[in-house]
Design a protein around this motif. Sequence first.
Motif, PDB file in Angstrom:
ATOM      1  N   GLU A 286      16.211   6.848 -33.287  1.00 16.18           N
ATOM      2  CA  GLU A 286      16.131   6.598 -34.719  1.00 16.18           C
ATOM      3  C   GLU A 286      16.817   7.718 -35.500  1.00 16.18           C
ATOM      4  O   GLU A 286      16.645   8.819 -35.313  1.00 16.18           O
ATOM      5  CB  GLU A 286      14.601   6.623 -35.049  1.00 16.18           C
ATOM      6  N   GLN A 294      13.051   2.618 -40.072  1.00 17.26           N
ATOM      7  CA  GLN A 294      13.409   3.985 -39.811  1.00 17.26           C
ATOM      8  C   GLN A 294      13.215   4.632 -41.286  1.00 17.26           C
ATOM      9  O   GLN A 294      14.010   5.796 -41.643  1.00 17.26           O
ATOM     10  CB  GLN A 294      14.821   4.213 -39.342  1.00 17.26           C
ATOM     11  N   ARG A 312      13.526  12.739 -31.706  1.00 18.50           N
ATOM     12  CA  ARG A 312      14.431  11.976 -32.301  1.00 18.50           C
ATOM     13  C   ARG A 312      15.657  12.633 -32.599  1.00 18.50           C
ATOM     14  O   ARG A 312      16.082  13.200 -33.867  1.00 18.50           O
ATOM     15  CB  ARG A 312      13.951  11.386 -33.584  1.00 18.50           C
TER      16      ARG A 312
END
Length: 386
Positions: A286, A294, A312
């Motif tokens: 993401e 997102q 992430r």
Amino acid sequence: MEKVILVRYGEISLKGLNRSYFMDKLLKNMKASLAKFQRVKFQKIQGRFLLTCANEDVEDIISSLKNVFGVISISPAYRIDNDMDRLKEVALTIMKEKEEEIKTFKVESKRGNKSFPLESPEISRNIGGYILHHTENLKVDVHQPDIKLYIEVRENTYVYNEIIPAAGGLPVGSNGKAALLISGGIDSPVAGYMIAKRGVELIAVHYHSFPFTSERAKEKVIDLARILTQYSGPIKLFIVPFTKIQTEIGQKCKERQTTLIMRRFMMKIAEEIARCEGAQALITGESVGQVASQTLESLNVTNSAVSMPVFRPLIGMDKQEIMDIAHKIDTYNTSILPYEDCCTVFVPKHPETKPKLEKIILSEEILDTDALIEEAIAGVEIINLP
């Protein structure tokens, strides 16, 4: 003279009392990467690994070592005794081989062995002068030479003219294990690569929605995971049957919430698998603001589905930066193959971008979440790569 390979490591040298642990991991990973080369022998020397092998294998060995996390650079080199006359012969041989390709050179020397009679600058001057005297067209350029000739005087003397950059990072397995949520897109393989580079062992979890997603889409993900193994070592890939969950969400939940609820199911399933496999975190591809799921609000809703840390690594990157890495690690051309995945089916026309967690949880209560997750995990297909 004997042809050898010098392998350098970076961050490991800063590990103090834990250095031997990281070096042992790196050695194990290098041996695994070079398992098909039966005649390779490994030796630890100060600040380096030294590999001896058959001459015909050198190029292929270097190609494999470049992808091993923890290795920062590699040099094919000649190993000789600490003898100045012999050093002159070898240095001249190397430069004669390059004479038609270059016009200028520079000699750089390091004398780690203080019993050697000449200091580093004297070695460079002697060898440089010898090369000039025995070649016709070469000149010394200490600022921008066409080629550098490196000399390291240690327990033996090593002579080489290439420093090949490698992957860097830390040895895979030195920093625990995490579960990568992998789709068929560009982002998630890059995320896995980046976390593996920090020494984290990977397992991978993919969600398959047959017949809405095809067998070719599944094969694409397997291919992507297989490419990642060039860097991360073996990956255990879990293919989760996701059709029933997506269908239930599509039939019973508000359309604009479906993507977020689907993402929360994915996180919960991945967490269950991760715990069973001894993994301590989840990894996603993401990036803030890339799609509706997102936004910061959406990421908060997704995150709250699990108690495990979620890494992430692409969170602050734009698409071009991510694509650049995908090209570099050779996943891009596979990622753009036009096969749909579970994230691209059942996509709402107007997805929620500023969701309220309590409303999403309220919608989820319509579903028999525990039973759906239990059934999906019971149907998991496991593929061990490579």
